[in-house]
Motif scaffolding. Structure first.
Motif, short mmCIF file in Angstrom:
data_model
loop_
_atom_site.label_atom_id
_atom_site.label_comp_id
_atom_site.label_asym_id
_atom_site.label_seq_id
_atom_site.Cartn_x
_atom_site.Cartn_y
_atom_site.Cartn_z
N GLU A 287 -25.62 -3.11 29.75
CA GLU A 287 -26.61 -4.13 29.45
C GLU A 287 -26.51 -5.29 30.42
O GLU A 287 -25.45 -5.57 30.98
CB GLU A 287 -26.45 -4.65 28.02
N VAL A 288 -27.65 -5.94 30.62
CA VAL A 288 -27.74 -7.13 31.46
C VAL A 288 -28.51 -8.20 30.68
O VAL A 288 -29.60 -7.92 30.15
CB VAL A 288 -28.45 -6.83 32.79
N ARG A 289 -27.95 -9.39 30.63
CA ARG A 289 -28.67 -10.52 30.03
C ARG A 289 -29.24 -11.34 31.18
O ARG A 289 -28.51 -11.84 32.03
CB ARG A 289 -27.73 -11.37 29.18
N MET A 290 -30.58 -11.46 31.19
CA MET A 290 -31.21 -12.08 32.35
C MET A 290 -32.53 -12.73 31.96
O MET A 290 -33.11 -12.45 30.91
CB MET A 290 -31.45 -11.04 33.45
N ARG A 291 -32.97 -13.60 32.85
CA ARG A 291 -34.30 -14.21 32.73
C ARG A 291 -34.89 -14.30 34.13
O ARG A 291 -34.17 -14.38 35.13
CB ARG A 291 -34.23 -15.60 32.09
N ALA B 96 -39.19 -15.49 30.86
CA ALA B 96 -38.57 -16.66 31.49
C ALA B 96 -37.38 -17.16 30.68
O ALA B 96 -36.63 -18.03 31.16
CB ALA B 96 -39.60 -17.77 31.68
N GLU B 97 -37.20 -16.64 29.46
CA GLU B 97 -36.04 -16.96 28.64
C GLU B 97 -35.07 -15.78 28.69
O GLU B 97 -35.44 -14.64 29.00
CB GLU B 97 -36.47 -17.21 27.19
N PHE B 98 -33.80 -16.04 28.39
CA PHE B 98 -32.81 -14.98 28.44
C PHE B 98 -33.06 -13.92 27.38
O PHE B 98 -33.32 -14.23 26.21
CB PHE B 98 -31.40 -15.55 28.23
N HIS B 99 -32.98 -12.67 27.81
CA HIS B 99 -33.00 -11.52 26.91
C HIS B 99 -31.99 -10.51 27.43
O HIS B 99 -31.69 -10.47 28.63
CB HIS B 99 -34.38 -10.88 26.84
N THR B 100 -31.47 -9.69 26.52
CA THR B 100 -30.49 -8.67 26.88
C THR B 100 -31.18 -7.32 26.90
O THR B 100 -31.70 -6.86 25.87
CB THR B 100 -29.31 -8.67 25.90
N TYR B 101 -31.20 -6.70 28.07
CA TYR B 101 -31.83 -5.40 28.28
C TYR B 101 -30.72 -4.37 28.46
O TYR B 101 -29.85 -4.52 29.33
CB TYR B 101 -32.71 -5.43 29.53
N GLY B 102 -30.73 -3.33 27.63
CA GLY B 102 -29.63 -2.38 27.67
C GLY B 102 -30.07 -0.95 27.48
O GLY B 102 -31.23 -0.65 27.16
N VAL B 103 -29.12 -0.04 27.68
CA VAL B 103 -29.37 1.38 27.46
C VAL B 103 -28.10 2.03 26.95
O VAL B 103 -27.00 1.76 27.43
CB VAL B 103 -29.86 2.08 28.75
N ASP B 104 -28.24 2.87 25.91
CA ASP B 104 -27.19 3.76 25.46
C ASP B 104 -27.47 5.11 26.10
O ASP B 104 -28.50 5.76 25.80
CB ASP B 104 -27.20 3.90 23.94
#
Length: 258
Positions: free
Chosen positions: A114-118, A187-195
């Motif tokens: 996962e990556v937390r990004m904006r 433009a706000e932080f969100h966590t995008y991930g993959v199992d």
């Protein structure tokens, strides 16, 4: 995601990228390190990737569409100088212009990543987090796209987020990629991930599953995190917007069998 062993916990605590994990050049074998270096800074426990107005085009003489990019990778593989062997060949007949050392910084095969990004993007730019095959064998060339967001698909309160599998040079995969609207402000932080498990992928945004696929690459993959600018998409001759991607953490877990 079940409890599992942490393999990577990158919180950008220092003032530089960890060279044992990250490679701050975008496919430099087709170009050079000098011409493909990301504009990046590590500060305040965040990675900042941007494309300033004076950043030159990437592979200007070879890439059909004008492209500028600041991207980091967690691996790199290419053949010797003059070889046709190299990751993510974007056209036929490419040859390695600058020999690069092989790097296996963080290259998992299965797990939760996962990556937390904006990101701040305009209609001419985009940002993305994806995983790509090392291509130490030509068929190990598929991609797991966790989040691909173009500025022209961003609206107030929502954005089309590209998610899925890109087949590319992997004959065992089926192209299964789409950009569907999600109710998020990119433009706000969100966590995008993959199992990522054998034969399956579950994509998440802020911990919620947004897509499941019944296929998956079965070889090591490197992480790629970047921001891209497409000058040909410029709407006018006004001020050139500076796209930016800010990353607060990158995490990788080895999933348990449960």
């Amino acid at each position: 995601m079940v409890n599992s062993r942490v393999e990577l916990d990158e919180c950008f605590a220092g003032d530089t990228l960890d060279p044992d994990v990250w490679f701050r050049y975008y496919l430099p074998h087709w170009s050079s390190r000098a011409a493909s270096a990301a504009t990046c800074a590590v500060r305040g426990r965040e990675l900042h990737l941007s494309i300033p107005v004076d950043q030159p085009l990437w592979c200007a003489d070879l890439h059909e569409e004008p492209l500028r990019v600041s991207c980091i990778q967690s691996g790199s593989f290419a053949g010797p100088l003059g070889s046709t062997v190299g990751q993510q060949a974007f056209r036929d007949g490419l040859r390695v212009r600058e020999e690069q050392p092989t790097m296996w910084g963080y290259t998992p095969c299965y797990g939760h990543v996962e990556v937390r990004m904006r990101g701040v993007v305009s209609p001419r730019s985009m940002f993305a987090f994806w995983m790509s095959g090392i291509e130490d064998r030509p068929e190990r060339a598929g991609e797991i796209c966790v989040a691909e967001i173009f500025g022209n698909a961003v609206r107030d309160g929502s954005a089309d987020v590209g998610i899925g599998v890109k087949r590319l040079g992997d004959p065992t995969l089926t192209q299964e990629f789409a950009a569907d609207p999600l109710s998020i402000d990119v433009a706000e932080f969100h966590t995008y991930g993959v199992d990522w498990r054998p034969g399956s992928l579950a994509f998440t945004v802020d911990g919620e599953v947004v897509r499941r696929l019944d296929q998956a690459p079965d070889y090591p993959m490197q992480l790629m995190i970047g921001v891209f600018d497409f000058p040909a998409k410029a709407a006018d001759t006004g001020a050139v917007p500076v796209p930016e991607l800010v990353v607060s953490h990158v995490r990788g877990h080895a999933l348990s069998a449960g």
